[in-house]
Design a protein around this motif. Sequence first.
Motif, mmCIF file in Angstrom:
data_model
loop_
_atom_site.group_PDB
_atom_site.id
_atom_site.type_symbol
_atom_site.label_atom_id
_atom_site.label_comp_id
_atom_site.label_asym_id
_atom_site.label_seq_id
_atom_site.Cartn_x
_atom_site.Cartn_y
_atom_site.Cartn_z
ATOM 1 N N LEU A 114 -28.670 6.064 14.477
ATOM 2 C CA LEU A 114 -27.388 5.932 15.186
ATOM 3 C C LEU A 114 -26.347 6.873 14.588
ATOM 4 C CD1 LEU A 114 -25.212 4.490 16.953
ATOM 5 C CD2 LEU A 114 -25.271 2.588 15.342
ATOM 6 N N PRO A 128 -22.269 14.112 14.543
ATOM 7 C CA PRO A 128 -21.849 15.449 14.984
ATOM 8 C C PRO A 128 -20.679 15.424 15.972
ATOM 9 C CG PRO A 128 -24.246 15.289 14.990
ATOM 10 C CD PRO A 128 -23.714 13.896 14.762
ATOM 11 N N GLY A 129 -20.488 14.313 16.693
ATOM 12 C CA GLY A 129 -19.366 14.212 17.615
ATOM 13 C C GLY A 129 -18.165 13.517 17.003
ATOM 14 N N ALA A 168 -22.584 0.480 20.623
ATOM 15 C CA ALA A 168 -23.874 1.141 20.394
ATOM 16 C C ALA A 168 -24.665 0.417 19.309
ATOM 17 C CB ALA A 168 -23.660 2.608 20.024
ATOM 18 N N HIS A 203 -27.103 10.557 15.263
ATOM 19 C CA HIS A 203 -26.781 10.963 16.631
ATOM 20 C C HIS A 203 -25.276 11.017 16.901
ATOM 21 C CE1 HIS A 203 -30.611 11.451 18.659
ATOM 22 N NE2 HIS A 203 -31.083 10.454 17.926
ATOM 23 N N THR A 204 -24.497 10.243 16.164
ATOM 24 C CA THR A 204 -23.076 10.174 16.499
ATOM 25 C C THR A 204 -22.179 10.984 15.550
ATOM 26 O OG1 THR A 204 -22.939 8.057 15.323
ATOM 27 C CG2 THR A 204 -23.192 7.966 17.706
ATOM 28 N N ALA A 212 -13.322 5.457 19.415
ATOM 29 C CA ALA A 212 -14.590 5.783 18.749
ATOM 30 C C ALA A 212 -15.196 4.527 18.124
ATOM 31 C CB ALA A 212 -14.377 6.862 17.688
#
Lengths: 205, 205
Positions: free
Chosen positions: A177, A183-184, A153, A180-181, A146
């Motif tokens: 950034l 939640p995962g 990114a 967007h990231t 990760a």
Amino acid sequence: MVKQERAVRTRRAVLEAAAHVIGTRGYQAATMAEIIQRAGVTKGAVYFHFTSKDALARAVITEQTDPFLPQVSESRLQDAIDFTHQVALALRSDPLLQAGTRIAVETTFSENPLVPYQAWTDIITTMFTEARDNGELLPGVAPDRAAEFFVAAYMGVQLFSRAATNRADLPERVTALWKHTLPGLASPGALSHLDPHGRCVKVPV
Amino acid sequence: MVKQERAVRTRRAVLEAAAHVIGTRGYQAATMAEIIQRAGVTKGAVYFHFTSKDALARAVITEQTDPFLPQVSESRLQDAIDFTHQVALALRSDPLLQAGTRIAVETTFSENPLVPYQAWTDIITTMFTEARDNGELLPGVAPDRAAEFFVAAYMGVQLFSRAATNRADLPERVTALWKHTLPGLASPGALSHLDPHGRCVKVPV
């Protein structure tokens, strides 16, 4: 001034001169002669510390993370968010950091890329690992993979921002950034407490 | 061969020569003289189509998306995933695409960055917009902002892969990019059907 202290100062002056020259001209076009002239030290003193432009570039890259001490709070994921905002702010003004990015980008296509990603990836991996141990990560998220994704990114986002607005909109893009990231990345319990804008950001010394 | 047809072929030959020379030497070091020599056409013919290296570089960037026709299936989000895998495969072998990336990266730090992001962002924005209209996106996700973020992150991921493995691991990294971003992008119903590895990837002509 004792001898050792003088050596430290000389080394620092050379690094700062290198950052300035590379930041202005680019890595390929920068020459040792111009770096030496700007540092205001003797050629011998420079070559005592750095045997080549390549060695100098490696030092710029290796040491660019030094001024950044990530804070340690109850949420390591929030610490990571705050840290990346801190770096974003510094990127707008710190010549060493800007030179590091430029060296990385301009040597990507060479035989021996000088890649600064490792130092950043290590920092983020540590924070993500501790976040996982705190139960802040989703199950199945590997902290090292990760972190590697995140650093790549981030590199793209800051290049985009450099090209689009000379980094004026970098803080907003770093916020996007994370939006967007997260939640995962974050467990639902952690997600509800995290602020992708970052908390109070300390300006690095 | 009629005159117009010959002009189209000449233009194509010059673009391919430019891609080769820039891909080998880099944008700054590439010269019009070398590009003209490699294209095997007259200097006049080259300057008829492109008045400068800058104009040539802009054409490489503008036209690099042309061979890619995203498929249209019932899931526009899956189409976007497949599309980015298709580009990843092509990036490993297509000189025009590789040159486009290199130009983008090497001019990021100049006064006038030659930014290829716009064409890619437009393509992804269209797919994300149609995905939203199909109910595939989470509420609150703005297709244009999400596309801009995605293209920037993709740029970083492929630079990282170029530096780390000369793009050998790019497909895996694109898969990781989707795994990390889909949870913040796709509605739960869509998410369960999407394959971040991409479906059958067509190799571009």
